[in-house]
Design an enzyme around this catalytic site. Structure first.
Site, PDB file in Angstrom:
ATOM      1  N   SER A 151      34.967  35.633  27.875  1.00  0.00           N
ATOM      2  CA  SER A 151      35.224  34.750  29.011  1.00  0.00           C
ATOM      3  C   SER A 151      36.695  34.825  29.395  1.00  0.00           C
ATOM      4  O   SER A 151      37.508  35.439  28.697  1.00  0.00           O
ATOM      5  CB  SER A 151      34.849  33.316  28.659  1.00  0.00           C
ATOM      6  OG  SER A 151      35.873  32.763  27.851  1.00  0.00           O
ATOM      7  N   LYS A 152      37.005  34.192  30.513  1.00  0.00           N
ATOM      8  CA  LYS A 152      38.395  34.142  30.992  1.00  0.00           C
ATOM      9  C   LYS A 152      39.318  33.597  29.910  1.00  0.00           C
ATOM     10  O   LYS A 152      40.469  33.970  29.809  1.00  0.00           O
ATOM     11  CB  LYS A 152      38.488  33.238  32.223  1.00  0.00           C
ATOM     12  CG  LYS A 152      38.009  33.934  33.487  1.00  0.00           C
ATOM     13  CD  LYS A 152      39.173  34.169  34.429  1.00  0.00           C
ATOM     14  CE  LYS A 152      38.808  35.264  35.404  1.00  0.00           C
ATOM     15  NZ  LYS A 152      39.879  35.882  36.102  1.00  0.00           N
ATOM     16  N   ARG A 153      38.796  32.654  29.140  1.00  0.00           N
ATOM     17  CA  ARG A 153      39.619  32.029  28.100  1.00  0.00           C
ATOM     18  C   ARG A 153      40.078  33.028  27.045  1.00  0.00           C
ATOM     19  O   ARG A 153      41.065  32.819  26.371  1.00  0.00           O
ATOM     20  CB  ARG A 153      38.852  30.883  27.428  1.00  0.00           C
ATOM     21  CG  ARG A 153      39.377  29.518  27.842  1.00  0.00           C
ATOM     22  CD  ARG A 153      38.472  28.427  27.357  1.00  0.00           C
ATOM     23  NE  ARG A 153      37.221  28.460  28.115  1.00  0.00           N
ATOM     24  CZ  ARG A 153      36.024  28.323  27.592  1.00  0.00           C
ATOM     25  NH1 ARG A 153      35.868  28.161  26.301  1.00  0.00           N
ATOM     26  NH2 ARG A 153      34.952  28.357  28.352  1.00  0.00           N
ATOM     27  N   GLU A 191      42.854  41.956  39.126  1.00  0.00           N
ATOM     28  CA  GLU A 191      44.022  41.355  38.457  1.00  0.00           C
ATOM     29  C   GLU A 191      44.681  42.408  37.566  1.00  0.00           C
ATOM     30  O   GLU A 191      45.904  42.488  37.490  1.00  0.00           O
ATOM     31  CB  GLU A 191      43.597  40.171  37.590  1.00  0.00           C
ATOM     32  CG  GLU A 191      43.372  38.875  38.353  1.00  0.00           C
ATOM     33  CD  GLU A 191      42.916  37.769  37.411  1.00  0.00           C
ATOM     34  OE1 GLU A 191      43.771  37.016  36.913  1.00  0.00           O
ATOM     35  OE2 GLU A 191      41.695  37.669  37.169  1.00  0.00           O
ATOM     36  N   GLY A 207      41.285  35.745  27.717  1.00  0.00           N
ATOM     37  CA  GLY A 207      42.342  36.563  28.323  1.00  0.00           C
ATOM     38  C   GLY A 207      41.789  37.677  29.199  1.00  0.00           C
ATOM     39  O   GLY A 207      42.549  38.481  29.734  1.00  0.00           O
TER      40      GLY A 207
END
Ligand code: GLU
Length: 475
Positions: free
Chosen positions: A246-248, A256, A250
């Protein structure tokens, strides 16, 4: 043998994440390897979840890493349109065929009634199956009411190209919605029709769809469609190897990474080796090698761990492989604005110094700023330094003075600076950790910098002396 045709079928409900692009890449590799076609299809049947701009974002992401499609919404092709919202009449026709064959029926229940049926099943501790509540007689379909597939529950055994032999019992096959009341089909129906009409030979998608596969198998049979090869890719997992990435953790979306200066070659390599290897110890593959060596049979069944260190390492690898002049050209949008006033020769020298440890382009400003401007004096860099923090300010000042006098005698070639710095060590009886840190700090006021003699040489004698004098005044 039918020509190999694979597809990537994203829903425009957000940006393309690491797992999504990996799916696209594997599908693309399978097509390219077989000299087949790779198709991009936009599955925009869920108007509620649609996110503005995501279609464009998805296309840009794929293009950035060099995945090009042979047919797709922007270029069309023999089997278009390639956007599901433009194919609604096709789904309606196929749905009508099912109704005519007695294999689909309008859903007679309101959402409240359906909830009630679900609650009853729950209270009786039984799994809810819609097919146990089928209407006695099947009404005609007005083309607008929610339409359900009349399933034919049975056990299945099938082989997935990655997951191997799989089997399920009849309890997982139920009547499911194929057309919604807004006139759009569900994914569960539309993709089957499209894969058939677009002559897709391999359906390559992520693990989240595996539990729905028996439903799909049931639908292939009802529509008398020969099912394509099923290739299910395991999830990409976070660094702990347990949860879905997940985004969490990193993980970023592909654009991006582009904006931070990760090279397309890096991303291609990194994604290809997320859950695949060629059976040797080879770590880095060119695009051509990936096309020739990729093999579905060597894709791991278990989740692939996202290893950010490997991503950084790969990017550093490609940066170091790039010639310095070419690298300067490629990184031109990443330099701090103060660098504008300096000529190419100077920037090449700076780049030469940082290239070895540059991991991605957007690090350039932090690593190089002090080469272009004098950063403000920050005495806390001395006070918090492991070695220098222990020394009295008077001693610091005298060390700075002694160093300045010695360096004034240097011609500022790297070799002469190295000699002078070593002499200084000897004469002051200090360790490199103390003296070199101090000289580094007072000439850069940066958190870190490349090798000392080399950095001083690039800064040049006049600038270094000037900075020493500013520091002496401040200390
Ligand atoms: N539209 C689905 C998604 O974005 C695609 C699944 C598939 O490849 O069949 O998750």
């Amino acid at each position: 043998m039918k020509p190999v045709r694979t597809r990537f079928a994203p829903s425009p409900t957000g940006f393309l994440h690491v797992g999504g692009v990996r799916t696209a890449l594997f599908a693309w590799l399978i097509a390219r390897q077989a000299s087949g076609q790779f198709i991009l299809r936009i599955e925009d049947t869920d108007k509620v979840r649609e996110v503005d701009g995501s279609e464009k974002h998805i296309m840009e992401s794929l293009k950035y890493i060099g995945i090009e499609w042979d047919e797709g919404p922007d270029i069309n092709g023999k089997y278009g349109p390639y956007k599901q919202s433009e194919r609604l009449s096709t789904y309606k026709d196929w749905a009508q065929k099912l109704v005519d064959a007695g294999r689909a029926y309008p859903d007679p229940y309101s959402p409240e009634e359906l909830d009630e049926l679900r609650n009853q099943a729950k209270a009786a501790k039984k799994p809810f199956l819609f097919r146990e509540h089928r209407p006695k007689t099947m009404a005609a379909w007005d083309g607008k009411t929610t339409l359900r597939f009349k399933s034919d529950p049975k056990s299945y055994e099938w082989t997935d190209e990655v997951m191997g032999k799989l089997s399920t019992g009849p309890e997982v096959v139920d009547d499911y919605i194929i057309m919604k009341s807004d006139g759009y089909p569900t994914y569960n129906f539309a993709h089957i029709i499209d894969d058939e009409l677009m002559q897709i030979t391999h359906v390559i998608r992520s693990q989240e769809f595996i539990s729905s596969t028996p439903k799909f198998l049931n639908m292939y049979e009802a529509l008398e469609i020969e099912r394509p090869k099923l290739v299910t890719l395991p999830f990409v997992l976070g660094p702990d190897g347990k949860k879905k990435l997940s985004k969490r953790d990193g993980a970023k979306d592909i654009l991006e990474y582009k904006d931070e200066g990760y090279l397309p070659e890096t991303l291609l390599n990194f994604l290809a080796t997320l859950g695949w290897n060629d059976g040797t110890t080879q770590e880095v593959f060119s695009k051509e090698e990936l096309i020739s060596k990729f093999d579905i049979k060597r894709v791991n069944k278990s989740g692939a761990k996202f290893d950010e260190q490997r991503l950084l390492w790969l990017n550093g690898h490609y940066i170091r492989e790039t010639g310095t002049s070419e690298l300067l050209e490629k990184t031109k949008d990443f330099w701090p604005k103060e660098a504008e006033n300096f000529d190419e020769e100077y920037k090449l020298k700076v780049l030469g110094l940082i290239k070895e440890r540059l991991k991605f382009y957007s690090e350039i400003p932090d690593l190089t700023k002090f080469f272009f401007i004098e950063l403000p004096v920050d005495l806390s860099l001395i006070a918090t330094n492991k070695f220098l923090g222990k020394l009295e300010m008077t001693e610091i000042k005298s060390l700075v003075k002694t160093s300045l006098e010695k360096l004034k005698d240097s011609d500022f070639s790297v070799s002469d600076l190295t000699d002078k710095l070593n002499l200084l060590l000897h004469e002051t009886d200090k360790k490199p950790g103390e003296l070199f840190s101090l000289i580094r700090i007072v000439t850069t006021w940066a958190q870190s910098s490349p090798a000392l003699a080399e950095s001083l040489s690039v800064l040049g004698k006049a600038e270094v002396i000037k900075r020493f004098e500013v520091a002496l005044k401040a200390i």
